[in-house]
Motif scaffolding. Structure first.
Motif, PDB file in Angstrom:
ATOM      1  N   LEU A   1      25.509  30.422  38.901  1.00 49.18           N
ATOM      2  CA  LEU A   1      25.083  31.148  37.708  1.00 49.18           C
ATOM      3  C   LEU A   1      26.381  31.394  36.868  1.00 49.18           C
ATOM      4  O   LEU A   1      27.258  31.731  37.477  1.00 49.18           O
ATOM      5  CB  LEU A   1      24.181  32.268  37.989  1.00 49.18           C
TER       6      LEU A   1
ATOM      7  N   LEU B   1      31.945  33.646  30.243  1.00 50.25           N
ATOM      8  CA  LEU B   1      31.167  33.668  31.425  1.00 50.25           C
ATOM      9  C   LEU B   1      31.559  32.352  32.302  1.00 50.25           C
ATOM     10  O   LEU B   1      32.018  31.358  31.494  1.00 50.25           O
ATOM     11  CB  LEU B   1      29.681  33.622  31.347  1.00 50.25           C
TER      12      LEU B   1
ATOM     13  N   SER C   1      29.181  28.233  28.453  1.00 50.01           N
ATOM     14  CA  SER C   1      27.951  28.994  28.165  1.00 50.01           C
ATOM     15  C   SER C   1      28.265  29.700  26.584  1.00 50.01           C
ATOM     16  O   SER C   1      29.632  29.852  26.350  1.00 50.01           O
ATOM     17  CB  SER C   1      27.710  30.343  29.069  1.00 50.01           C
ATOM     18  N   GLU C   2      27.237  29.871  25.943  1.00 45.17           N
ATOM     19  CA  GLU C   2      27.500  30.449  24.552  1.00 45.17           C
ATOM     20  C   GLU C   2      27.643  32.159  24.778  1.00 45.17           C
ATOM     21  O   GLU C   2      27.991  32.816  23.775  1.00 45.17           O
ATOM     22  CB  GLU C   2      26.305  30.272  23.575  1.00 45.17           C
ATOM     23  N   TRP C   3      27.535  32.687  26.257  1.00 48.02           N
ATOM     24  CA  TRP C   3      27.325  33.974  26.043  1.00 48.02           C
ATOM     25  C   TRP C   3      28.955  34.463  26.686  1.00 48.02           C
ATOM     26  O   TRP C   3      29.314  33.870  27.589  1.00 48.02           O
ATOM     27  CB  TRP C   3      26.218  34.549  27.140  1.00 48.02           C
ATOM     28  N   LEU C   4      29.148  35.548  26.177  1.00 51.37           N
ATOM     29  CA  LEU C   4      30.340  36.344  26.576  1.00 51.37           C
ATOM     30  C   LEU C   4      29.987  37.533  27.222  1.00 51.37           C
ATOM     31  O   LEU C   4      28.759  38.154  26.609  1.00 51.37           O
ATOM     32  CB  LEU C   4      31.217  36.445  25.257  1.00 51.37           C
ATOM     33  N   CYS C   5      30.779  38.058  28.017  1.00 50.57           N
ATOM     34  CA  CYS C   5      30.511  39.482  28.689  1.00 50.57           C
ATOM     35  C   CYS C   5      30.885  40.390  27.176  1.00 50.57           C
ATOM     36  O   CYS C   5      32.207  40.431  26.994  1.00 50.57           O
ATOM     37  CB  CYS C   5      31.275  39.653  29.771  1.00 50.57           C
TER      38      CYS C   5
ATOM     39  N   THR D   1      25.827  38.924  35.122  1.00 51.87           N
ATOM     40  CA  THR D   1      25.115  37.937  35.499  1.00 51.87           C
ATOM     41  C   THR D   1      24.247  37.302  34.304  1.00 51.87           C
ATOM     42  O   THR D   1      23.614  38.150  33.584  1.00 51.87           O
ATOM     43  CB  THR D   1      24.623  37.530  36.846  1.00 51.87           C
ATOM     44  N   PHE D   2      24.308  36.080  34.068  1.00 56.34           N
ATOM     45  CA  PHE D   2      23.308  35.451  33.055  1.00 56.34           C
ATOM     46  C   PHE D   2      22.179  34.664  33.749  1.00 56.34           C
ATOM     47  O   PHE D   2      22.425  33.739  34.470  1.00 56.34           O
ATOM     48  CB  PHE D   2      24.089  34.861  31.873  1.00 56.34           C
ATOM     49  N   VAL D   3      21.012  35.115  33.784  1.00 57.39           N
ATOM     50  CA  VAL D   3      19.658  34.303  33.993  1.00 57.39           C
ATOM     51  C   VAL D   3      19.143  33.904  32.755  1.00 57.39           C
ATOM     52  O   VAL D   3      18.556  34.421  31.997  1.00 57.39           O
ATOM     53  CB  VAL D   3      18.657  35.258  34.789  1.00 57.39           C
ATOM     54  N   PRO D   4      18.838  32.457  32.865  1.00 58.27           N
ATOM     55  CA  PRO D   4      18.380  31.884  31.447  1.00 58.27           C
ATOM     56  C   PRO D   4      17.047  32.057  31.712  1.00 58.27           C
ATOM     57  O   PRO D   4      16.229  31.885  32.684  1.00 58.27           O
ATOM     58  CB  PRO D   4      18.694  30.567  31.416  1.00 58.27           C
TER      59      PRO D   4
END
Ligand code: SF4
Ligand code: SF4
Ligand code: SF4
Ligand SMILES: [Zn+2]
Lengths: 780, 70
Positions: free
Chosen positions: B40, B22, B11-15, B49-52
């Protein structure tokens, strides 16, 4: 009204009543379905429909006295549909299909039929089909009875012969040249047979020993055709005076007699549920308004009957009688592709489901509760009432889906919070003879007009004009939340009492209806009636409004308030406007799509409702409800609010302006309250929430999607406030944007943002109702 | 509810809080009394958590409607 009573309303809708033709036909030929098939060129299906009801179709299609035509609704605009000629045409032009009928097992019970005319032969045919062994006793040397009184041209012998073959097929025994009463006595028939059907055409001399009425005719029960001898039934022309012979009535009698005999032999009730037999009146209503007159289709060959093409033309003259008056004017009813009788049933079933899918939730929640259906329904059925009651039951059962009404309910709660709610006597007075209640939506759409109107009222009216800002509770009422509504309305009532029970002046039609219904002890008056009496403020008038007629869109909640319609029109005339009346106006006006929260439960439907409404005239529309104006304008219709003409449109806008979005609507209310607090009442304004200071930058494009998703700026501010104070957020390795979520109540909001110069640029926002379980993430 | 099979491996997202990438894991997602384990992206440390958007607007909205009418 409880659930059971709601279910019973199904019976009110008469859409499924038979058309006049089928009802008047003693054997109920479905001429409507037959004509529809012929109109579509399908003679074979038409023939099947016709033959289903008539035992001797060839004969009847030539000699029927067609009582259907006497009552045909087509007669309102032209001649009756030539049903009989169409019957003949479908026999002439149908493909010959082989009879596939099969016989039930023989019953070993014998029935005698006296008389080989239409009535006797019908009884014989029907009884043989049921498995009885039937013998027909005919005094002449041939079957047919009075059929031979018709000319050969009208009824050729071959047609009779062909139709009577049906009797052979079901195994009826024919005894010709046997005169009952001479060659064989009725007594001996009664001994040899289980039952006897007498259809001798004319009553034999002496009456065969049966009981007689005063005029010397047999005593015959009109429902069962029973005589004074329990084994003997009688019908056909013998029941009618000579001038009243009717081939189709004879057939109907034969069928009625056969049913009685079957029941008699089975030893079941002769009289139970027989109301449907024979000619009837129908309750079906069919409008012929605006129907272009059309005469009977001529036959090129009168003796031969209709050609295929002629028959199709004639069949197309049938208007396919049905009611659907409500469906014609209500897009909601139309969009679910059926009619109220079915809808009420579906809704009733929906309320009864314990486990399983509730398919009708959307049906229940999409209605605007506007009541137009009732206005046009010949039986006064109000689907709005059905849907509203159903919603109340769903809420009570805990089965109302949360999403359709959550947003407007939260909006209502906002309006009744300290952010907007405000009740005060007129500044500088303590008594209130009047109370101005502008409503939450006018305050949201045009706060400035509220201020100007209030000032004007204070100046014009003596005795003190109090002010009450809040929501009347309509969203709770419409969504079936009875308790929430009464709680909120109780506040209104107690404040109204504290003010000394002033007369309430209402600017919103929905508020007017709510007050009138729920506070009957109060005197209520619409703002328009007040302004009609005071006259317009100085400077009111045409202004930038084009010099053309205005088409008045009456608010659906004023449907029965003629005096309000009148007041609005008086004001317009006084201002010099020419008024155009839409086809559906006054007590037949349409809802704008806001009523009943239709827009929230079914936005696509609301948009098509609005679309239909705005196409009804090219003129500018004039509305006197803020929601009506904003909804009509949202689809691009130039629509003025009456207050635009009296006090000027908000911020110099005109009829084209779109109403403010959801965030702005709340903002407008809050600002209105604060402005009034400071300017009029000299009080401190209400402070904003902590997160209110978070500055947002939102592009126009994103704005639109936020509106669609019902996401407010304050929702976004709360997400950012949470993310920034807790550090709980995601960061994109690509764009460096942050993504955070927060669930203030039932909905989880997600915001993608970045920071710039102390403000937050919002790149995206979305939401869902499903809940995440997120381990040890700090939740606030 | 069917899981998000199309989720990319990374994922491109980091905490931002824990500074961790993630990773896909089972997260319980519930509505009106029903709960479904869904794959997820989430932070293995704090659970964030990441919800697209596609999931929120698509499958989740669908399942919400289904459960609301049940
Ligand atoms: S118009 Fe058609 S459906 Fe209506 S009464 Fe006449 S034949 Fe029957
Ligand atoms: S108007 Fe509508 S509800 Fe009333 S009888 Fe006709 S179809 Fe039924
Ligand atoms: S109340 Fe209005 S929206 Fe509802 S069914 Fe009747 S006409 Fe249609
Ligand atoms: Zn973390």
């Amino acid at each position: 009204m409880d659930q059971e009573e709601l279910g019973k309303l199904e019976a009110r809708c008469i859409q499924e009543q038979p058309p006049a033709c089928a009802a008047a036909c003693p054997v109920h030929v479905d001429a409507r379905a037959m004509a529809a098939a012929i109109a579509g060129g399908d003679f074979t299906s038409a023939a099947k429909i016709y033959k289903k009801s008539v035992p001797f179709p060839g004969i009847i299609s030539r000699v029927c006295d067609h009582p259907c035509q006497a009552v045909c609704r087509r007669r309102d605009a032209g001649d009756a549909v030539s049903v009989r000629a169409l019957e003949k045409s479908c026999l002439d032009w149908a493909e010959q299909v082989r009879d596939t009928g099969f016989l039930p097992p023989a019953k070993n019970k014998r029935v005698a039929v006296v008389g080989g005319g239409l009535s006797g032969l019908t009884a014989a045919f029907e009884l043989a089909k049921k498995g009885f062994s039937v013998e027909v006793f005919e005094k002449e040397g041939r079957l047919g009875g009075s059929l031979f009184r018709f000319s050969r041209e009208q009824l050729p012998e071959e047609v009779i012969a062909a139709d009577l073959q049906a009797l052979d097929k079901v195994g009826v025994t024919i005894r010709l040249s046997v005169k009952v009463g001479e060659a064989i006595s009725l007594e001996s028939l009664c001994e040899d047979f289980e039952a006897v059907y007498l259809a001798p055409g004319e009553q034999p001399e002496g009456g065969l020993g049966l009981g007689l009425d005063g005029a010397g005719g047999w005593l015959i029960d009109p429902v069962t055709l029973g005589t004074t001898n329990p084994k003997v039934f009688a019908g056909g022309s013998v029941r009618r005076s000579t001038g009243n012979r009717s081939p189709i009535e004879s057939i109907a009698d034969g069928r009625r007699g056969a049913i009685s005999i079957d029941r008699f032999i089975q030893k079941v009730s002769l009289t139970a549920s027989r109301g449907g037999e024979g000619a009837q009146e129908t309750r079906l209503f069919t409008s012929t308004e605006g129907l272009a007159p059309m005469g009977e289709t001529a036959m090129a060959d009168a003796a031969g009957g209709y050609s295929r093409e002629e028959a199709v033309l004639e069949a197309k003259r049938c208007i396919q009688c049905q009611c659907l008056e409500c469906v014609k004017v209500c897009e909601y009813l139309n969009s679910f592709k059926s009619y109220p009788k079915k809808y009420v049933r579906q809704i009733y079933n929906n309320l009864s489901i314990v486990m399983g899918h509730r398919h009708a939730n959307k049906l229940v929640n999409s209605c605007s509760l506007c009541g137009l259906c009732r206005e046009v329904c010949p039986e006064d059925l109000n689907m709005g009432l059905v849907c509203k009651k159903a919603r109340e039951i769903m809420v009570e059962q805990g089965r109302m889906p949360p999403s359709p009404h959550d947003f407007p309910i939260r909006d209502m709660l906002f309006s009744n919070s300290e952010k907007f709610a405000l009740t005060r006597p007129q500044p500088g007075t303590s008594a209130s003879r009047y109370l101005f209640f502008p409503g939450c939506q006018l305050s949201a759409s045009a706060p400035d007009q509220v201020r100007k109107t209030y000032a004007f009222l204070c100046e014009q009216l003596r005795g003190g004009v109090g002010l009450m800002l809040r929501c009347c509770g309509a969203p709770a009422e419409w969504s079936g939340r009875v308790e929430l509504f009464s709680e909120s309305f109780a506040d209104i009532v107690s404040q109204w009492q504290e003010l000394g029970r002033p007369q309430v002046i209402l600017a919103c039609s929905t508020c007017y209806e709510i007050f009138k219904t729920h506070l009957p002890e109060a005197s209520v008056i619409s703002l328009w009636e007040v302004l009609d009496r005071t006259g317009p403020p100085d400077g009111a008038g045409r202004g930038s409004v084009p010099d053309r007629a205005l088409a008045v869109h009456d608010a659906c909640s004023t449907r029965h308030e003629k005096h309000i319609h009148q007041a609005v029109r008086n004001i317009l005339r006084r201002l010099g406007f020419e008024i155009e009346e839409l086809a559906l106006s006054g007590d037949k006006t349409e809802c704008c799509g806001y009523g009943g929260l239709m827009f929230f439960a079914n936005p696509e439907l609301a948009r098509s409702v609005i679309g239909n409404r705005i196409r009804q005239s090219d003129s500018d529309y004039l509305a006197y409800c803020a929601m009506c104006r904003d909804y009509l304008a949202s689809a691009g219709k130039r629509t003025w609010h009456l207050l635009d003409l009296l006090f000027g449109a908000p911020q110099g806008g005109d009829a084209q302006r779109k109403g403010p979005g959801y965030t702005m609507r709340r903002e407008n209310r809050a600002r209105l309250k604060n402005a009034l607090l400071e300017e009029l009442f000299g009080e401190k304004p209400i402070g904003m929430e902590k997160y209110g200071g978070i500055g947002l930058r939102i592009s126009d494009e994103l704005r639109e999607s936020l509106e669609r998703r019902q996401i407010l700026d304050s929702d976004i501010q709360q997400v950012i406030e949470f993310a920034e104070s807790s550090g709980s957020k995601l960061r994109s390795s690509r764009s460096g944007h942050f993504l955070a979520h927060w669930k203030p109540a039932a909905v989880t909001y997600w915001v993608e943002y970045s920071e710039a110069e102390g403000e937050f640029i919002v790149h995206n926002a979305y939401c869902h109702r499903m809940e995440l379980t997120e381990g040890n993430r700090r939740l606030g | 509810m069917r899981e998000n099979n199309a989720a990319p491996a990374e994922s491109e997202w980091l905490c931002a809080k824990c500074g961790l990438p993630l990773e896909v894991g089972k997260v319980d997602v519930g509505y009106l009394g029903s709960v479904f384990p869904v794959d997820l992206y989430r932070c293995t440390k704090c659970g964030q958590t990441f919800v697209p958007e596609e999931l929120a607007e698509g499958k989740m909205a669908e399942v919400e409607k289904l459960l609301e009418d049940k």
